[in-house]
Design a protein around this motif. Structure first.
Motif, PDB file in Angstrom:
ATOM      1  N   VAL A  96       0.827  -1.224  -0.123  1.00  0.00           N
ATOM      2  CA  VAL A  96       0.173   0.066   0.014  1.00  0.00           C
ATOM      3  C   VAL A  96       0.615   1.140  -0.182  1.00  0.00           C
ATOM      4  O   VAL A  96       0.313   2.356   0.201  1.00  0.00           O
ATOM      5  N   GLY A  97       2.252   1.311  -0.070  1.00  0.00           N
ATOM      6  CA  GLY A  97       3.117   2.194  -0.274  1.00  0.00           C
ATOM      7  C   GLY A  97       4.527   1.776  -0.290  1.00  0.00           C
ATOM      8  O   GLY A  97       4.510   0.265  -0.228  1.00  0.00           O
ATOM      9  N   PRO A  98       5.410   2.475  -0.302  1.00  0.00           N
ATOM     10  CA  PRO A  98       6.787   1.859  -0.490  1.00  0.00           C
ATOM     11  C   PRO A  98       7.064   0.860   0.963  1.00  0.00           C
ATOM     12  O   PRO A  98       7.037   1.142   1.845  1.00  0.00           O
ATOM     13  N   ILE A  99       7.937  -0.094   0.461  1.00  0.00           N
ATOM     14  CA  ILE A  99       7.933  -1.311   1.620  1.00  0.00           C
ATOM     15  C   ILE A  99       9.148  -0.717   2.068  1.00  0.00           C
ATOM     16  O   ILE A  99      10.268  -0.664   1.453  1.00  0.00           O
ATOM     17  N   ARG A 100       9.188  -0.938   3.620  1.00  0.00           N
ATOM     18  CA  ARG A 100      10.422  -0.601   4.442  1.00  0.00           C
ATOM     19  C   ARG A 100      10.465  -1.617   5.386  1.00  0.00           C
ATOM     20  O   ARG A 100       9.323  -1.576   6.320  1.00  0.00           O
ATOM     21  N   VAL A 101      11.300  -2.627   5.486  1.00  0.00           N
ATOM     22  CA  VAL A 101      11.488  -3.454   6.660  1.00  0.00           C
ATOM     23  C   VAL A 101      12.208  -2.921   7.629  1.00  0.00           C
ATOM     24  O   VAL A 101      13.305  -2.429   7.628  1.00  0.00           O
ATOM     25  N   ARG A 102      11.586  -2.717   8.550  1.00  0.00           N
ATOM     26  CA  ARG A 102      11.948  -1.833  10.023  1.00  0.00           C
ATOM     27  C   ARG A 102      13.199  -2.259  10.691  1.00  0.00           C
ATOM     28  O   ARG A 102      13.966  -1.632  11.201  1.00  0.00           O
ATOM     29  N   GLU A 103      13.287  -3.620  10.548  1.00  0.00           N
ATOM     30  CA  GLU A 103      14.414  -4.465  11.257  1.00  0.00           C
ATOM     31  C   GLU A 103      14.474  -5.756  10.838  1.00  0.00           C
ATOM     32  O   GLU A 103      13.771  -6.294  10.245  1.00  0.00           O
ATOM     33  N   ALA A 104      15.602  -6.406  11.306  1.00  0.00           N
ATOM     34  CA  ALA A 104      15.711  -8.087  10.943  1.00  0.00           C
ATOM     35  C   ALA A 104      14.376  -8.722  11.428  1.00  0.00           C
ATOM     36  O   ALA A 104      13.854  -8.241  12.390  1.00  0.00           O
ATOM     37  N   LEU A 105      13.759  -9.632  10.618  1.00  0.00           N
ATOM     38  CA  LEU A 105      12.631 -10.359  10.560  1.00  0.00           C
ATOM     39  C   LEU A 105      12.853 -11.878  11.319  1.00  0.00           C
ATOM     40  O   LEU A 105      13.821 -12.309  10.578  1.00  0.00           O
ATOM     41  N   PRO A 106      12.053 -12.249  12.022  1.00  0.00           N
ATOM     42  CA  PRO A 106      12.066 -13.691  12.410  1.00  0.00           C
ATOM     43  C   PRO A 106      11.690 -14.484  10.958  1.00  0.00           C
ATOM     44  O   PRO A 106      11.049 -13.856  10.489  1.00  0.00           O
ATOM     45  N   ARG A 107      12.156 -15.756  10.910  1.00  0.00           N
ATOM     46  CA  ARG A 107      11.624 -16.636   9.828  1.00  0.00           C
ATOM     47  C   ARG A 107      10.224 -16.515   9.809  1.00  0.00           C
ATOM     48  O   ARG A 107       9.653 -16.566   8.666  1.00  0.00           O
ATOM     49  N   GLN A 108       9.528 -16.776  10.838  1.00  0.00           N
ATOM     50  CA  GLN A 108       8.206 -16.805  11.207  1.00  0.00           C
ATOM     51  C   GLN A 108       7.651 -16.099  12.406  1.00  0.00           C
ATOM     52  O   GLN A 108       8.286 -16.101  13.556  1.00  0.00           O
ATOM     53  N   GLU A 109       6.562 -15.331  12.187  1.00  0.00           N
ATOM     54  CA  GLU A 109       6.081 -14.538  13.586  1.00  0.00           C
ATOM     55  C   GLU A 109       4.805 -14.160  13.565  1.00  0.00           C
ATOM     56  O   GLU A 109       4.222 -13.917  12.378  1.00  0.00           O
ATOM     57  N   GLU A 110       3.842 -14.298  14.342  1.00  0.00           N
ATOM     58  CA  GLU A 110       2.619 -13.804  14.602  1.00  0.00           C
ATOM     59  C   GLU A 110       2.521 -12.598  14.621  1.00  0.00           C
ATOM     60  O   GLU A 110       3.111 -11.782  15.321  1.00  0.00           O
ATOM     61  N   VAL A 111       1.702 -11.965  13.799  1.00  0.00           N
ATOM     62  CA  VAL A 111       1.540 -10.402  13.408  1.00  0.00           C
ATOM     63  C   VAL A 111       0.354 -10.073  14.004  1.00  0.00           C
ATOM     64  O   VAL A 111       0.082  -8.845  14.531  1.00  0.00           O
ATOM     65  N   PHE A 112      -0.643 -10.959  14.259  1.00  0.00           N
ATOM     66  CA  PHE A 112      -2.006 -10.563  14.660  1.00  0.00           C
ATOM     67  C   PHE A 112      -2.778 -11.721  15.346  1.00  0.00           C
ATOM     68  O   PHE A 112      -2.503 -12.950  14.731  1.00  0.00           O
ATOM     69  N   SER A 113      -3.344 -11.460  16.373  1.00  0.00           N
ATOM     70  CA  SER A 113      -4.299 -12.756  16.875  1.00  0.00           C
ATOM     71  C   SER A 113      -5.370 -11.855  17.595  1.00  0.00           C
ATOM     72  O   SER A 113      -5.190 -10.937  18.629  1.00  0.00           O
ATOM     73  N   GLU A 114      -6.509 -12.751  17.355  1.00  0.00           N
ATOM     74  CA  GLU A 114      -7.966 -12.351  18.080  1.00  0.00           C
ATOM     75  C   GLU A 114      -8.556 -13.274  18.733  1.00  0.00           C
ATOM     76  O   GLU A 114      -8.735 -14.415  17.798  1.00  0.00           O
ATOM     77  N   ARG A 115      -9.301 -13.327  19.903  1.00  0.00           N
ATOM     78  CA  ARG A 115     -10.369 -14.082  20.307  1.00  0.00           C
ATOM     79  C   ARG A 115     -11.265 -14.142  19.399  1.00  0.00           C
ATOM     80  O   ARG A 115     -12.073 -13.156  19.048  1.00  0.00           O
ATOM     81  N   LEU A 116     -11.765 -15.561  18.885  1.00  0.00           N
ATOM     82  CA  LEU A 116     -13.378 -15.726  18.350  1.00  0.00           C
ATOM     83  C   LEU A 116     -14.290 -16.232  19.379  1.00  0.00           C
ATOM     84  O   LEU A 116     -15.459 -16.476  18.829  1.00  0.00           O
ATOM     85  N   SER A 117     -13.743 -16.825  20.457  1.00  0.00           N
ATOM     86  CA  SER A 117     -14.821 -17.199  21.268  1.00  0.00           C
ATOM     87  C   SER A 117     -14.212 -16.889  22.982  1.00  0.00           C
ATOM     88  O   SER A 117     -13.128 -16.614  23.143  1.00  0.00           O
ATOM     89  N   VAL A 118     -15.066 -16.883  23.646  1.00  0.00           N
ATOM     90  CA  VAL A 118     -14.693 -16.776  25.159  1.00  0.00           C
ATOM     91  C   VAL A 118     -13.461 -17.396  25.744  1.00  0.00           C
ATOM     92  O   VAL A 118     -12.728 -16.861  26.350  1.00  0.00           O
ATOM     93  N   LEU A 119     -13.327 -18.841  25.391  1.00  0.00           N
ATOM     94  CA  LEU A 119     -12.247 -19.465  25.900  1.00  0.00           C
ATOM     95  C   LEU A 119     -11.354 -19.933  25.049  1.00  0.00           C
ATOM     96  O   LEU A 119     -10.127 -20.217  25.142  1.00  0.00           O
ATOM     97  N   PHE A 120     -11.920 -20.434  23.684  1.00  0.00           N
ATOM     98  CA  PHE A 120     -10.878 -21.461  23.092  1.00  0.00           C
ATOM     99  C   PHE A 120     -10.214 -20.965  21.739  1.00  0.00           C
ATOM    100  O   PHE A 120      -9.030 -21.238  21.373  1.00  0.00           O
ATOM    101  N   LYS A 121     -11.373 -20.370  20.915  1.00  0.00           N
ATOM    102  CA  LYS A 121     -10.854 -20.199  19.464  1.00  0.00           C
ATOM    103  C   LYS A 121     -10.162 -19.030  19.231  1.00  0.00           C
ATOM    104  O   LYS A 121     -10.712 -17.725  19.817  1.00  0.00           O
ATOM    105  N   ARG A 122      -8.963 -18.722  18.596  1.00  0.00           N
ATOM    106  CA  ARG A 122      -8.284 -17.462  18.219  1.00  0.00           C
ATOM    107  C   ARG A 122      -8.137 -17.508  16.561  1.00  0.00           C
ATOM    108  O   ARG A 122      -7.818 -18.613  16.131  1.00  0.00           O
ATOM    109  N   LEU A 123      -8.091 -16.313  15.976  1.00  0.00           N
ATOM    110  CA  LEU A 123      -7.923 -15.993  14.547  1.00  0.00           C
ATOM    111  C   LEU A 123      -6.534 -15.626  14.626  1.00  0.00           C
ATOM    112  O   LEU A 123      -6.149 -14.606  15.424  1.00  0.00           O
ATOM    113  N   GLN A 124      -5.675 -16.017  13.740  1.00  0.00           N
ATOM    114  CA  GLN A 124      -4.173 -15.570  13.968  1.00  0.00           C
ATOM    115  C   GLN A 124      -3.815 -15.546  12.480  1.00  0.00           C
ATOM    116  O   GLN A 124      -3.974 -16.035  11.570  1.00  0.00           O
ATOM    117  N   VAL A 125      -2.666 -14.324  12.460  1.00  0.00           N
ATOM    118  CA  VAL A 125      -2.285 -13.866  11.031  1.00  0.00           C
ATOM    119  C   VAL A 125      -0.516 -13.938  11.263  1.00  0.00           C
ATOM    120  O   VAL A 125      -0.024 -13.558  12.222  1.00  0.00           O
TER     121      VAL A 125
END
Length: 169
Positions: A96-125
């Motif tokens: 959506v604009g010029p890409i700038r990587v702010r720092e060295a990145l881990p090979r894999q990283e969770e960038v977002f997580s949100e609960r979808l139910s009171v106790l158990f389910k989560r949506l993750q990116v």
């Protein structure tokens, strides 16, 4: 008054925050911004069932935004936060604009997580770096504490070779 009571109360609140997913994670987390919604089922009491579209700016990569669509349960249980949303989700990440990587990145990283139910389910990116192709791969999925979920969606953003992606060691 017991001098340990405030410490015990603080410890209990911290434990509750972790158990119910209210404590922030250690990794940088994107914040959701709802950009649209459509009603799918009209409900007499409480909000309608919907499909919502939310935008997440990658917190470590400037110029990349992910759009996730997902079901949101309405009705009385949805209004009071007790409904369990479906596992279905779709993702599209774009430059959506010029890409700038702010720092060295881990090979894999969770960038977002949100609960979808009171106790158990989560949506993750999760962001996965493909250094060979200089590509950022984004995977969205939902999981349950016990049985997991096979529902997932993937997208990728190619980064110009003039902007190398450095991996964290």
């Amino acid at each position: 008054m017991n001098e340990y009571l405030p410490r015990r109360r603080a410890a209990a609140c911290a434990l509750a925050a972790v158990v119910f997913g209210l404590a922030p994670g250690f990794a940088a987390q994107a914040r959701a911004e709802q950009v649209g919604e459509v009603s799918t089922v009209w409900k007499l009491i409480g909000p309608d069932h919907k499909v919502v579209v939310e935008a997440y700016d990658d917190p470590r990569v400037e110029g990349v935004t992910c759009y996730v669509s997902r079901a949101k349960t309405g009705g009385l249980s949805g209004a009071v936060g007790l409904a369990e949303d479906r596992s279905d989700a779709s993702i599209a990440c774009r430059q959506v604009g010029p890409i700038r990587v702010r720092e060295a990145l881990p090979r894999q990283e969770e960038v977002f997580s949100e609960r979808l139910s009171v106790l158990f389910k989560r949506l993750q990116v999760v962001r996965i770096v493909d250094p060979k192709r200089n590509v950022l791969v984004y995977l969205t999925y939902s999981d349950k504490l016990i049985e997991g979920s096979p529902k997932n969606s993937v997208t990728a953003v190619a980064v110009d070779r003039a902007t190398p992606i450095t991996l964290r060691r």
